[in-house]
Scaffold this motif. Sequence first.
Motif, PDB file in Angstrom:
ATOM      1  N   UNK A 201       0.835  -1.195   0.000  1.00 29.47           N
ATOM      2  CA  UNK A 201       0.000   0.000   0.000  1.00 29.47           C
ATOM      3  C   UNK A 201       0.872   1.249   0.000  1.00 29.47           C
ATOM      4  N   UNK A 202       0.319   2.328  -0.540  1.00 25.19           N
ATOM      5  CA  UNK A 202       1.049   3.588  -0.618  1.00 25.19           C
ATOM      6  C   UNK A 202       1.193   4.181   0.773  1.00 25.19           C
ATOM      7  N   UNK A 203       2.444   4.430   1.169  1.00 27.77           N
ATOM      8  CA  UNK A 203       2.661   4.913   2.530  1.00 27.77           C
ATOM      9  C   UNK A 203       2.472   6.417   2.585  1.00 27.77           C
ATOM     10  N   UNK A 204       2.092   6.904   3.758  1.00 29.75           N
ATOM     11  CA  UNK A 204       2.148   8.341   3.997  1.00 29.75           C
ATOM     12  C   UNK A 204       3.600   8.755   3.967  1.00 29.75           C
ATOM     13  N   UNK A 206       2.856  10.039   1.000  1.00 30.32           N
ATOM     14  CA  UNK A 206       2.544  10.107  -0.416  1.00 30.32           C
ATOM     15  C   UNK A 206       1.052  10.195  -0.642  1.00 30.32           C
TER      16      UNK A 206
END
Lengths: 214, 271
Positions: A201-204, A206
């Motif tokens: 999953x796209x991490x913070x 981002x």
Amino acid sequence: MATFFGEVVVAPSRAGLDEEEEAREETPEDREIRREIEKKRYRRRGRLRLELRSGGCAEELLVCSRFIVAIGRNAAAFLSSFILDSVCWEVVGVVKLWNEWCRTSSTTNVLPTDSFCLFYRLISDPTVLLCQCSCYVAEDQQFQWLEKVFGSMQKKGLQVTILSTCPVADYKTQESTLTLVSPFLKALKTKEFQEQVCCPLLEQPNIVRDLPAA
Amino acid sequence: MFIPCDRGGGSAAPDFKGFTLLMPAVSVGNVGQLAIDLVISTLDMAKVGYFYTDCLVPMVGNNPYATAEENSMELSINAEVYSLPSKKLVVLQIRSPFIKNKYRPFCETLLTWVKSSKCARVVLLSSSHAYQRDDEQLLGTPLRYLLTPDLEKALGGRMKELNWKEMEKVAAYPGISNTDKVLHIPGGGITKLLFTESCSEGIQMAVLLKFCSEGDNIPDAFVLVNYLNEWLQLIKSEVSTSNNSTDPSSQWKIPSSWRLLFGNGLPPALF
């Protein structure tokens, strides 16, 4: 803000321009240009339109259980290269729009990629829809695009998959992006999506913006 | 406009009657938004819904207030609403800029929602360009407040007790004397519009703003949120025993999304 040469200019701000600053800075020429662009947008494509190939009545809805949207040239090219073919898929509709970023200059010579989003349907399962959107959908057209497209669907346990690309240089990470192995996949999913996701999953911190985010 | 989160089990939409609505203006340095992030993160507020609006640039990401793997996967979008019923506080966070020509529609829809949800008052956190200050504003505190007439009546002399400074009006035509004084908040985004609309609609609204410039605005956010705290007392300011001063800055929790605000790590080959 004073510059090196002693003139005073408006400092650019992340917050954008105030509405009254926008109005104040617009010269009569700017106003005229803006009006012409707005007229051109309306004249060329009217409001955003979704045209169904079946030529059915305006209230006809496309029954949809799976909707795959490819936004941007790379994602659209991926679908063209690996998924789409004329045997299994048929064109069912098109969204036409125009904005100042489209490269064509006259109404008669509009390139399909510049202002069309094409919709395909899987012949063996007509509830599977696919959309290639390689044209740029401006900020103030994105909401309309969504309402038109999703408004034309009769959703049946709908699952939506959005394919998009972003530059590696925009990816925020502790290391430098030079050392990253690219390209790489990241995903965002709603909590209703229970299936296994094929990549991390796209991490913070981002984020995704514009039409894929919308 | 407001869509409540689906909590399952057919629970009713949240009730904000009598609550204080705290929200940011998208303004210079994004100070209001950073301050709101601190409030939501520190008070561990629960998300109760979002705004479905075409006035803001769309964006989406994972939970910006994640503290662990388990809570990091919730999606977050550009306008979300958080609530803390124990303090009668509802917070709106705005995470992207306004789309051109959409300031007014947003303000109108927002104020309609404020009235229909019966919020008691609105507190708007904002900022203004520091370089536009006049000679007097350059001295003293960079913090200012504004109150709509309805809130001024409700609060009485509270602002005087706090020793706060009201935002000055400026001459409509600088350099010419005897002109009308007008409110001017350069770099304030929707602040002035929302404030003037609230005045005319009889809404109790306070604006708290700081003069600042673009740059590292984290310190500005702390100053603004401490200013807010002087009035609303959202967190207790503990007296520090070492220097006997009240400095609540350390008690605000920085959200995990504030990482990497100024870019990635450097490539090792640079050195």
